[in-house]
Design a protein around this motif. Structure first.
Motif, PDB file in Angstrom:
ATOM      1  N   ILE A  88       0.881  -1.346   0.139  1.00 35.27           N
ATOM      2  CA  ILE A  88       0.168  -0.041  -0.209  1.00 35.27           C
ATOM      3  C   ILE A  88       0.861   1.340  -0.098  1.00 35.27           C
ATOM      4  N   SER A  89       2.127   1.111   0.641  1.00 41.33           N
ATOM      5  CA  SER A  89       2.916   2.303   0.919  1.00 41.33           C
ATOM      6  C   SER A  89       3.431   2.662  -0.439  1.00 41.33           C
ATOM      7  N   THR A  90       3.381   1.954  -1.611  1.00 42.95           N
ATOM      8  CA  THR A  90       4.086   2.318  -2.785  1.00 42.95           C
ATOM      9  C   THR A  90       3.307   3.538  -3.629  1.00 42.95           C
ATOM     10  N   ARG A  91       1.752   3.538  -3.029  1.00 48.26           N
ATOM     11  CA  ARG A  91       1.117   4.492  -3.702  1.00 48.26           C
ATOM     12  C   ARG A  91       0.549   5.389  -2.985  1.00 48.26           C
ATOM     13  N   LEU A  92       0.192   5.081  -1.550  1.00 46.95           N
ATOM     14  CA  LEU A  92      -0.297   6.220  -0.491  1.00 46.95           C
ATOM     15  C   LEU A  92       0.535   6.457   0.518  1.00 46.95           C
ATOM     16  N   GLY A  93       0.139   7.745   1.038  1.00 44.84           N
ATOM     17  CA  GLY A  93       0.994   8.119   2.329  1.00 44.84           C
ATOM     18  C   GLY A  93       0.658   7.185   3.649  1.00 44.84           C
ATOM     19  N   MET A  94       1.169   7.870   4.624  1.00 45.98           N
ATOM     20  CA  MET A  94       1.327   6.986   6.112  1.00 45.98           C
ATOM     21  C   MET A  94      -0.135   6.957   6.654  1.00 45.98           C
ATOM     22  N   LEU A  95      -1.101   7.889   6.454  1.00 43.99           N
ATOM     23  CA  LEU A  95      -2.455   7.981   7.054  1.00 43.99           C
ATOM     24  C   LEU A  95      -3.082   7.054   6.636  1.00 43.99           C
ATOM     25  N   PRO A  96      -3.410   7.163   5.273  1.00 45.22           N
ATOM     26  CA  PRO A  96      -4.483   6.266   4.510  1.00 45.22           C
ATOM     27  C   PRO A  96      -3.867   4.825   4.646  1.00 45.22           C
TER      28      PRO A  96
END
Length: 125
Positions: free
Chosen positions: A26-34
């Motif tokens: 998930i972190s490859t596309r979204l930031g820490m909170l999402p």
């Protein structure tokens, strides 16, 4: 007398490995909170979906379909839950630990492959 804590630690490690691999994907596309919100949702649903699929609410067609769909996509984290046998003093078979490790390896490998595919076309400039 042998302690029953080690199978619990092994399964907790395997569950953590699955969640970390999902978080990396998930972190490859979204930031820490999402990422945090999605991983928390996956954790909760991963423990609840098997119960939802087996419950009486499964008699409703749309609920049964959604439960089966989520059970196919999300990791079934209930495989890593052995509180019942530990509370009753039963031994956890090594075959169960092996199958849980195999499930962890398969799901983590798929999540890492997804992370690789998502990161491959990412523009870093």
């Amino acid at each position: 007398m042998r302690s029953n804590g080690s199978p619990r630690l092994i399964l907790a490690f395997l569950e953590t490995t699955v969640m970390v691999s999902i978080s990396v994907a998930i972190s490859t596309r979204l930031g820490m909170l999402p990422n945090l919100v999605i991983c928390l949702s996956i954790y909760v649903l991963g423990h609840l979906v098997p119960m939802l699929a087996k419950s009486a609410m499964g008699q409703i067609a749309i609920v049964a379909f959604l439960a089966d769909l989520l059970a196919a996509i999300l990791p079934v984290l209930d495989h890593f839950n052995i509180y019942g046998p530990i509370a009753t003093g039963e031994r956890v078979p090594l075959v169960y630990l092996g199958l849980a490790a195999l499930y962890c390896l398969a799901y983590s490998s798929l999540a890492m492959l997804a992370a690789l595919l998502l990161f491959e076309d990412r523009d870093l400039a």
